[in-house]
Design a protein around this motif. Sequence first.
Motif, mmCIF file in Angstrom:
data_model
loop_
_atom_site.group_PDB
_atom_site.id
_atom_site.type_symbol
_atom_site.label_atom_id
_atom_site.label_comp_id
_atom_site.label_asym_id
_atom_site.label_seq_id
_atom_site.Cartn_x
_atom_site.Cartn_y
_atom_site.Cartn_z
ATOM 1 N N PHE A 17 96.120 54.582 32.685
ATOM 2 C CA PHE A 17 95.449 54.339 33.956
ATOM 3 C C PHE A 17 95.386 52.839 34.205
ATOM 4 O O PHE A 17 95.227 52.053 33.277
ATOM 5 C CB PHE A 17 94.042 54.924 33.945
ATOM 6 N N ARG A 18 95.459 52.496 35.501
ATOM 7 C CA ARG A 18 95.395 51.090 35.872
ATOM 8 C C ARG A 18 94.194 50.845 36.762
ATOM 9 O O ARG A 18 93.845 51.683 37.597
ATOM 10 C CB ARG A 18 96.662 50.674 36.611
ATOM 11 N N CYS A 19 93.588 49.687 36.594
ATOM 12 C CA CYS A 19 92.462 49.282 37.437
ATOM 13 C C CYS A 19 92.702 47.871 37.946
ATOM 14 O O CYS A 19 92.974 46.951 37.159
ATOM 15 C CB CYS A 19 91.159 49.333 36.650
ATOM 16 N N ASP A 20 92.576 47.706 39.234
ATOM 17 C CA ASP A 20 92.621 46.369 39.850
ATOM 18 C C ASP A 20 91.224 46.032 40.347
ATOM 19 O O ASP A 20 90.743 46.664 41.293
ATOM 20 C CB ASP A 20 93.630 46.327 40.994
ATOM 21 N N PRO A 21 90.564 45.076 39.735
ATOM 22 C CA PRO A 21 89.186 44.747 40.144
ATOM 23 C C PRO A 21 89.176 43.913 41.410
ATOM 24 O O PRO A 21 90.224 43.503 41.921
ATOM 25 C CB PRO A 21 88.687 43.925 38.957
ATOM 26 N N ILE A 22 87.991 43.658 41.908
ATOM 27 C CA ILE A 22 87.817 42.707 43.008
ATOM 28 C C ILE A 22 88.270 41.346 42.479
ATOM 29 O O ILE A 22 87.912 40.958 41.360
ATOM 30 C CB ILE A 22 86.364 42.691 43.488
ATOM 31 N N SER A 23 89.042 40.634 43.263
ATOM 32 C CA SER A 23 89.826 39.506 42.757
ATOM 33 C C SER A 23 88.979 38.399 42.111
ATOM 34 O O SER A 23 89.388 37.825 41.107
ATOM 35 C CB SER A 23 90.681 38.909 43.873
ATOM 36 N N GLU A 24 87.819 38.115 42.612
ATOM 37 C CA GLU A 24 87.045 37.011 42.040
ATOM 38 C C GLU A 24 86.141 37.445 40.878
ATOM 39 O O GLU A 24 85.445 36.635 40.284
ATOM 40 C CB GLU A 24 86.192 36.333 43.118
ATOM 41 N N HIS A 25 86.180 38.727 40.545
ATOM 42 C CA HIS A 25 85.320 39.224 39.473
ATOM 43 C C HIS A 25 85.930 38.947 38.109
ATOM 44 O O HIS A 25 87.112 39.238 37.871
ATOM 45 C CB HIS A 25 85.083 40.728 39.639
ATOM 46 N N ASN A 26 85.116 38.439 37.175
ATOM 47 C CA ASN A 26 85.639 38.143 35.848
ATOM 48 C C ASN A 26 85.306 39.219 34.810
ATOM 49 O O ASN A 26 85.827 39.207 33.716
ATOM 50 C CB ASN A 26 85.148 36.771 35.375
ATOM 51 N N ARG A 27 84.443 40.152 35.164
ATOM 52 C CA ARG A 27 84.110 41.222 34.229
ATOM 53 C C ARG A 27 84.683 42.551 34.729
ATOM 54 O O ARG A 27 84.626 42.851 35.926
ATOM 55 C CB ARG A 27 82.602 41.331 34.042
ATOM 56 N N LEU A 28 85.205 43.315 33.803
ATOM 57 C CA LEU A 28 85.791 44.611 34.141
ATOM 58 C C LEU A 28 85.329 45.627 33.119
ATOM 59 O O LEU A 28 85.363 45.371 31.910
ATOM 60 C CB LEU A 28 87.323 44.510 34.161
ATOM 61 N N GLU A 86 93.480 47.146 27.796
ATOM 62 C CA GLU A 86 93.948 45.765 27.830
ATOM 63 C C GLU A 86 93.627 45.148 29.178
ATOM 64 O O GLU A 86 93.561 45.839 30.185
ATOM 65 C CB GLU A 86 95.466 45.706 27.598
ATOM 66 N N ARG A 87 93.533 43.848 29.163
ATOM 67 C CA ARG A 87 93.413 43.084 30.408
ATOM 68 C C ARG A 87 94.163 41.780 30.171
ATOM 69 O O ARG A 87 93.540 40.732 29.986
ATOM 70 C CB ARG A 87 91.954 42.845 30.770
ATOM 71 N N PRO A 88 95.469 41.849 30.145
ATOM 72 C CA PRO A 88 96.289 40.751 29.603
ATOM 73 C C PRO A 88 96.130 39.393 30.283
ATOM 74 O O PRO A 88 96.172 38.373 29.623
ATOM 75 C CB PRO A 88 97.720 41.276 29.749
ATOM 76 N N LYS A 89 95.945 39.352 31.547
ATOM 77 C CA LYS A 89 95.850 38.056 32.225
ATOM 78 C C LYS A 89 94.499 37.881 32.898
ATOM 79 O O LYS A 89 94.336 37.041 33.773
ATOM 80 C CB LYS A 89 96.980 37.908 33.250
ATOM 81 N N GLY A 90 93.549 38.693 32.471
ATOM 82 C CA GLY A 90 92.231 38.569 33.070
ATOM 83 C C GLY A 90 92.149 39.067 34.489
ATOM 84 O O GLY A 90 91.175 38.778 35.188
ATOM 85 N N SER A 91 93.168 39.844 34.900
ATOM 86 C CA SER A 91 93.103 40.385 36.264
ATOM 87 C C SER A 91 93.020 41.916 36.177
ATOM 88 O O SER A 91 91.948 42.451 35.905
ATOM 89 C CB SER A 91 94.302 39.934 37.081
ATOM 90 N N PHE A 92 94.148 42.617 36.329
ATOM 91 C CA PHE A 92 94.104 44.076 36.238
ATOM 92 C C PHE A 92 93.928 44.510 34.789
ATOM 93 O O PHE A 92 94.134 43.728 33.843
ATOM 94 C CB PHE A 92 95.370 44.673 36.848
ATOM 95 N N SER A 93 93.555 45.770 34.607
ATOM 96 C CA SER A 93 93.383 46.318 33.268
ATOM 97 C C SER A 93 94.077 47.673 33.186
ATOM 98 O O SER A 93 94.251 48.367 34.199
ATOM 99 C CB SER A 93 91.899 46.499 32.956
#
Lengths: 113, 115
Positions: free
Chosen positions: B21-32, B68-75
Amino acid sequence: AQSVTQLDSHVSVSEGTPVLLRCNYSSSYSPSLFWYVQHPNKGLQLLLKYTTGATLVKGINGFEAEFKKSETSFHLTKPSAHMSDAAEYFCAVSDSGNTPLVFGKGTRLSVIA
Amino acid sequence: DTGVSQDPRHKITKRGQNVTFRCDPISEHNRLYWYRQTLGQGPEFLTYFQNEAQLEKSRLLSDRFSAERPKGSFSTLEIQRTEQGDSAMYLCASSFQQVKTGELFFGEGSRLTVL
């Protein structure tokens, strides 16, 4: 460890009558408390939150909740139910800024016309 | 739409298969965050990231699960060798700051059915 108990799994009210959804919490610290709502096939949406300060907090759609430390409660109320309020409601607690939210099992609210 | 998005919304698989499964958070959010929700239960915490660092994992997250969240963006959340007990809604949420002062923004979830 933090935990939440939602005292009713299902609440049914008539449209236009008051709503009361009950939540008790357990926390070793000064907790932050939240109520979320989940409509069918939708994501959880924050209704309101308590972190510090005023113990009566107002949220969206006319909902409010009162933090009562002595009773370890955070009950959700609304003076007059609307058909659109029918949904699943979740109470959640966080011990501190670094602990993820712990949710209760939810209360399903039915509103009868 | 700038909310949290999850993909796929629904996955049906046979027992023993792997799913992701993939998750794309709100772009400025640093916690997922990843949560699991089964029928009649509230969301149960699985794991969370601050930027690319995985800070906490629940005991619910067996060794068949990896996030995983390899680049601190999507997970991504991968489940290997799925079992029927893995059938659930997997929820992703994001936040910008500490939970105590901020809310979690949830996606609509990815429903997994294991046959």
